[in-house]
Design a protein around this motif. Structure first.
Motif, short mmCIF file in Angstrom:
data_model
loop_
_atom_site.label_atom_id
_atom_site.label_comp_id
_atom_site.label_asym_id
_atom_site.label_seq_id
_atom_site.Cartn_x
_atom_site.Cartn_y
_atom_site.Cartn_z
N GLY A 175 76.15 43.69 -5.65
CA GLY A 175 74.79 43.76 -5.15
C GLY A 175 73.69 43.35 -6.10
O GLY A 175 72.52 43.37 -5.74
N ILE A 176 74.01 42.96 -7.34
CA ILE A 176 72.96 42.52 -8.25
C ILE A 176 72.45 41.16 -7.76
O ILE A 176 73.22 40.24 -7.53
N THR A 177 71.14 41.08 -7.61
CA THR A 177 70.52 39.85 -7.10
C THR A 177 69.94 39.02 -8.23
O THR A 177 69.77 39.50 -9.36
N LEU A 178 69.60 37.79 -7.91
CA LEU A 178 68.94 36.94 -8.90
C LEU A 178 67.59 37.53 -9.29
O LEU A 178 67.17 37.42 -10.44
N GLN A 179 66.93 38.20 -8.34
CA GLN A 179 65.66 38.87 -8.66
C GLN A 179 65.87 39.94 -9.72
O GLN A 179 65.10 40.05 -10.67
N ARG A 180 66.93 40.73 -9.59
CA ARG A 180 67.24 41.76 -10.58
C ARG A 180 67.53 41.13 -11.94
O ARG A 180 67.06 41.62 -12.98
N LEU A 181 68.26 40.02 -11.94
CA LEU A 181 68.53 39.31 -13.18
C LEU A 181 67.22 38.86 -13.83
O LEU A 181 67.03 39.04 -15.04
N CYS A 182 66.30 38.33 -13.04
CA CYS A 182 64.99 37.92 -13.56
C CYS A 182 64.25 39.11 -14.17
O CYS A 182 63.66 38.99 -15.25
N GLU A 183 64.28 40.26 -13.49
CA GLU A 183 63.59 41.46 -13.99
C GLU A 183 64.16 41.90 -15.33
O GLU A 183 63.42 42.25 -16.25
N VAL A 184 65.48 41.88 -15.45
CA VAL A 184 66.13 42.28 -16.70
C VAL A 184 65.77 41.29 -17.82
O VAL A 184 65.45 41.70 -18.94
N ILE A 185 65.81 39.99 -17.52
CA ILE A 185 65.48 38.98 -18.52
C ILE A 185 64.03 39.16 -18.99
O ILE A 185 63.75 39.15 -20.19
N ASP A 186 63.11 39.33 -18.03
CA ASP A 186 61.70 39.49 -18.40
C ASP A 186 61.50 40.74 -19.26
O ASP A 186 60.78 40.72 -20.25
N ALA A 187 62.17 41.84 -18.90
CA ALA A 187 62.04 43.08 -19.67
C ALA A 187 62.64 42.93 -21.06
O ALA A 187 62.05 43.37 -22.06
#
Length: 95
Positions: free
Chosen positions: A67-79
């Motif tokens: 269930g990990i989405t590309l949006q979640r990946l973006c959020e983690v990268i930005d953080a």
């Protein structure tokens, strides 16, 4: 929804290096729905880490987790990018 620079970079990696069709790439796309096997998924995460010059701690994002989405990946990268910049600022001020 407009795409962030982080998302656009990830999308380019998927298209260029992993031959994922652009139409299949959206912020809501789950990593498990990209059509990558487990090895390719790990290679994708490594490619993203290299592109952003950071390492994603596994406790922040395990690409095998459902269930990990590309949006979640973006959020983690930005953080992680912000955290790395914050850690570098005191060193720059001390130099």
């Amino acid at each position: 929804m407009s795409s962030s620079p982080t998302f656009n970079s990830i999308a380019t990696i998927l298209e260029t290096d992993f031959r994922v069709a652009r139409a299949a790439i959206s912020p809501a796309t789950a990593l498990s729905d990209l059509g990558l096997d487990s090895l390719a998924l790990m290679e994708f995460v490594f490619a993203v880490e290299d592109a952003f010059h950071l390492r994603i701690p596994e406790d922040r994002l395990d690409p095998r987790e459902a269930g990990i989405t590309l949006q979640r990946l973006c959020e983690v990268i930005d953080a992680e990018s912000e955290a790395a910049a914050a850690r570098a600022e005191p060193m720059a001020a001390a130099a």
